[in-house]
Design an enzyme around this catalytic site. Sequence first.
Site, mmCIF file in Angstrom:
data_model
loop_
_atom_site.group_PDB
_atom_site.id
_atom_site.type_symbol
_atom_site.label_atom_id
_atom_site.label_comp_id
_atom_site.label_asym_id
_atom_site.label_seq_id
_atom_site.Cartn_x
_atom_site.Cartn_y
_atom_site.Cartn_z
ATOM 1 N N HIS A 147 44.366 -48.274 35.262
ATOM 2 C CA HIS A 147 43.092 -47.887 35.377
ATOM 3 C C HIS A 147 42.091 -49.251 35.524
ATOM 4 C CE1 HIS A 147 43.277 -43.702 33.559
ATOM 5 N NE2 HIS A 147 44.377 -44.050 33.127
ATOM 6 N N LYS A 173 27.127 -45.324 30.812
ATOM 7 C CA LYS A 173 28.270 -45.817 30.870
ATOM 8 C C LYS A 173 28.559 -46.907 30.029
ATOM 9 C CE LYS A 173 27.722 -46.345 35.632
ATOM 10 N NZ LYS A 173 28.837 -45.730 36.206
ATOM 11 N N LYS A 189 30.487 -36.064 37.783
ATOM 12 C CA LYS A 189 29.654 -35.401 36.853
ATOM 13 C C LYS A 189 28.212 -35.228 37.325
ATOM 14 C CE LYS A 189 32.763 -36.753 33.068
ATOM 15 N NZ LYS A 189 33.014 -37.768 32.065
HETATM 16 C C1 F55 Z 1 40.154 -48.969 26.665
HETATM 17 C C2 F55 Z 1 40.725 -49.849 26.003
HETATM 18 C C3 F55 Z 1 41.372 -50.969 26.337
HETATM 19 CL CL1 F55 Z 1 42.042 -52.053 25.592
HETATM 20 C C4 F55 Z 1 41.056 -51.294 27.755
HETATM 21 C C5 F55 Z 1 40.237 -50.398 28.484
HETATM 22 C C6 F55 Z 1 39.950 -49.126 28.010
HETATM 23 C C7 F55 Z 1 38.963 -48.280 28.668
HETATM 24 O O1 F55 Z 1 38.186 -47.279 28.132
HETATM 25 N N1 F55 Z 1 39.002 -48.157 29.985
HETATM 26 C C8 F55 Z 1 38.328 -47.440 31.073
HETATM 27 O O2 F55 Z 1 37.879 -46.549 30.494
HETATM 28 N N2 F55 Z 1 38.728 -47.494 32.255
HETATM 29 C C9 F55 Z 1 38.194 -46.520 33.228
HETATM 30 O O3 F55 Z 1 38.969 -45.431 33.239
HETATM 31 C C10 F55 Z 1 38.356 -44.466 34.121
HETATM 32 C C11 F55 Z 1 39.317 -43.144 34.403
HETATM 33 O O4 F55 Z 1 40.426 -43.628 35.015
HETATM 34 C C12 F55 Z 1 37.861 -44.968 35.355
HETATM 35 O O5 F55 Z 1 37.323 -43.811 35.989
HETATM 36 C C13 F55 Z 1 37.049 -46.038 35.454
HETATM 37 O O6 F55 Z 1 36.842 -46.729 36.514
HETATM 38 C C14 F55 Z 1 37.731 -47.254 34.346
HETATM 39 O O7 F55 Z 1 36.921 -48.327 34.075
#
Ligand code: F55
Length: 812
Positions: free
Chosen positions: A368, A549, A661
Site C-alpha cells: 500500500h 483524509k 467515494k
Molecule cells: C497504517 C499503519 C502503518 Cl504502520 C502504515 C500505514 C498505515 C495506513 O493506514 N496506510 C494506508 O492507509 N495506506 C493507504 O492504503 C489505501 C488502500 O490501499 C490507499 O488507497 C492509500 O493510497 C494508501 O495511502
Amino acid sequence: MSESFAVPGIRSDDLSLPEPTPEHFRWSLLHHLQYTVGKSPEHASKFDWRMALSHAIRDRAVNPWFASTRRTWAEDRKRVYYLSMEFLIGRLLEDLAINLGLRDVVVEVLDGFGLSFADIAEDEPDAALGNGGLGRLAACYLESMATVGCPAYGYGLRYEHGLFEQRFEHGRQIETPENWLAEGTPWDFTRPESAYQVGFGGEVAEEDGHQLWRPRSRVLAAAHDTPVVGYGGRWANTLRLWAAMPNADLFDLARFNSGEFAAASEPEALARSLSRVLYPNDTTEGGKELRLSQEYFLTSASVQDILRRYLAAHDDLTRLPEYVAIQMNDTHPAIAGPELIRLLVDEHGFGFDAAVDVATRVLGYTNHTLLPEALERWTVDLMRKVLPRHLQIIERLDTQFVELQGSRPDPVRLIGGDQVNMGDLAFATSHRVNGVSALHSELVRKDLFPVHDELHPDRIVNITNGITPRRWLRLANPHLSRLITDTIGEGWETDLERLRGLEQHADDPAFQAAFGRTKHLAKEGFAGWLADEHGIELPTNALFDAQVKRLHEYKRQLLNILWTIAHWQRIKRDPGAGWVPRVKIFGGKAAPSYHTAKDIIRLINDVGQVVNNDPETRDLLRVVYPPNYGVSMAEKLIPAADLSEQISTAGMEASGTGNMKFALNGALTIGTLDGANIEIREQVGPENFFLFGLTADEVAARRAEPDHARAAIERSQPLQDVLQAIAEGTFSPDETHRYGGLLDLMWNSDWFLVASDFDAYDAAQGEVERAYRDPQHWQRMAILNVARMGYFSSDRSIREYMSEIWDIAPAL
Ligand code: F55
C-alpha cells in the site's frame, strides 16, 4: 480446545426464525429489550433500544451465517484468510439492516413506537480499528467477499481502544483515548473454545538435529467473531478478532493477598497490552517492541487457527494451497511466512524447502505504499529478542534469496545490515504481490522491487482498489440511491456497472434538476449535523469543496489551505467580481508525533478563524474543520460535496479510495495524475475531471533541480502574497512567527512540491469556478461521474483477487 457437548439430531435448520414481518420484528425487538437488555419499554433509554434492535437484527444474520459455513465445509471449499492489523468498520446497525433487507421493516416498527431509526443508529460508536485507507479497504473487502460469495475470514485484533479521538484546542490537535467497547458491543460472539497460545522471546534449542523454540512467555489469543453479511443475505463470512488474555498463572494471588495489588497484576496487564490499543502511526517508527509483538500475536493466532481448520478435514499439509489462501494486508502480518514455515518444519516434519514451497503458494502480499519511511524494518536485535526462531528462518531465506541472484554485485537482502526488510521478506514468501492502482503497481515494479521482479516476472500484479456501493452509496446517500433506483431500477447495488444507464439522462433537464435536489438534500443533512454537533452554520447554496483524509505532507492539505488564502486575498481585492460562494471543508487526523502535519492542522484552523470572521468575505468563503473525522462523518459529508480534493504529489498516493467515494456520489474531482485518480479520470472522461500538476516522472526531475522551491515561489506572485501574509502573522496575530517552521520548509526544501504545483492548482480552481457558474453543465458532469464509476465497486476488486491471486470460485 474444550470437550465436546455437541448434541446430534437437533438440526439448526429446524430453529429457523419465521419471516421478518413487522409483527414478528416488533415482538423480537420487545423481547430483546426485556430479556436481553433487561429493560421495560417505559424505562428504556436510547442505548437500551439500540442494543435491543441490534440483537433483533443480529438474530437474522445467524441463519445465513450458519448456512454459508456449513456449505463451505460440506463442499470442502477453498477459503481466503484476510490478515490485517486494521479493520476500519464504522457502524454496523444500518449496514446489517440494509444487507439483510430489513431496513424498511425496522423503520416501520420503530415508527410505531414513535422512535427514529436514524437517532438510534447515530448512538452506535464507530468501530475505528484502523488508521485510514488501508483499514477501510479491509472493511470494504470483507463486505464484498460476503456479497459475491467468496468463503472468507477476516483476521484482526480486537483493540480495546481504536484510533484516538481528536479535538481542537485553540486550533491545535489534542488526542484522547477512544473507548468503543465501554458500553459493550452487540455484534460479536465470544468463542472461548477457540483460543491459542502465542509465544514470545526465549531461546532456540537443538534437539536431535531439530530446532526447537522455547518461548520465555505465552499469551492467550481469544477469538471474538462478528458475522459479515453480504447484500441480500445470500452469504455471510466471519470477522474473527483476537483479544489478548493473560494465562491464569500470570496472576500472583499470594502477592495480591499480601497487599501488593499493582505488582501482582502487572504481568497480566503486560499480556493484555497486546490488544490494548491501535497504533496511530501512519508512518512506522522502527524498533517498537510492542508493535512487532502485536503483529506476531495476530499472525500466529490466525495461522494456528487456519491450520487447525484445515487439519479438521484433511491430513496432507502439502495440499494446503488447494484449500487455503492467506492475504497479507501490507507487511504488518508478514511474519506469516516464517510462522507458517516454522510450524510446517518444527511441528509437522516438513523439510525447509518443502515448507517454503507450501507457504509461498498459500501467501499473497498487498503493498500500500512506496514511502521509504513507511516500509517496515525491524532490527535484527529486536527480532532475536522477540522471535528468535523466526529470525533463524529469515536468515536461511535470506541466504537462499542471495543465491538466487547469482553473481549480482550488490544483491537485494531480506536482512540488510542490522535490519530485517519486511517488504522484501513478504515478497520472497508470496506467490503474488499486488499494488493497489495501475500507476502504483507499475512503481512497485520499477522502483520498489525491480530485482525481485526480474527474478519472478509473474509475481507482481495490479488490483485497483474499490469501495462497497452498499455503504458508500445506498446507506450514505439515500436520496441519490432512490433517484437511481427510480431511474434505472434495482440491481445496481450488486452490479454497479448498471449505473451506465444514467448516462442517457445526463442532458435531461428534469433529471438534472432531480439530481441537483438530491445533492441539495445531502448538503442540508450535513449542514444540519454540523449545526447540531458543532454549532457551525453553513450556507447550503455554496460550493462544498472537501478534503478529508489523514494529514500527511504528501496529501498536501497545505497546498489547499495556501490556495484558500490566495482566494481570500483576491475576494478582498475585488469583492464584487461575482465569486462563487465556497465552503472549504477539511477533515482528518495527524499522527500524534507528526509535528509538521500538526502545524498544518493549526494553520487551517487559524485561517478559518480569520476568514470566517471577516465580514467582507464571509458570504463568499468559509473554512470549516469539524474534529474527529472518521467513517461516520464521511458518510454524512461525502454525499454533500460538490468538489473532491485529490491533490497528492504525483507518485505518492498509492491509490486513494476517498476519491472513489466522492465521485460515486457526484462530486467532481480536482486532482493530480496519481494513484487511482488516473483511472477515475479515464473512466469518467477527462472533460469531467479537473486535472493539474506535475506527473510522477516530472516530480522526480523537479526534485533534482537545486532550489526548485525558491524558484517556484519567485515565479508566483499569488504564492508570494500568501506566504508573506502568513509570515506577517495575519493568521496568528498573537504569535507572528508561529508558522516559521512551515515557511522554512516551503522556501528551502518543499519535498512535496507544493510551490511547484501551486500555479497549476490555482488555474484548475479557476476552471472549477467557471464550471460551477453554469449549473446545467456542472450537473451534467456530476451525473456522468456517477454513471461511470461502476468499475470502482469493491466487488470487481474482489473478483480480481479471486481469479488472479486466490484461485477461488464464488460459491454463489
Ligand atoms: C497504517 C499503519 C502503518 Cl504502520 C502504515 C500505514 C498505515 C495506513 O493506514 N496506510 C494506508 O492507509 N495506506 C493507504 O492504503 C489505501 C488502500 O490501499 C490507499 O488507497 C492509500 O493510497 C494508501 O495511502
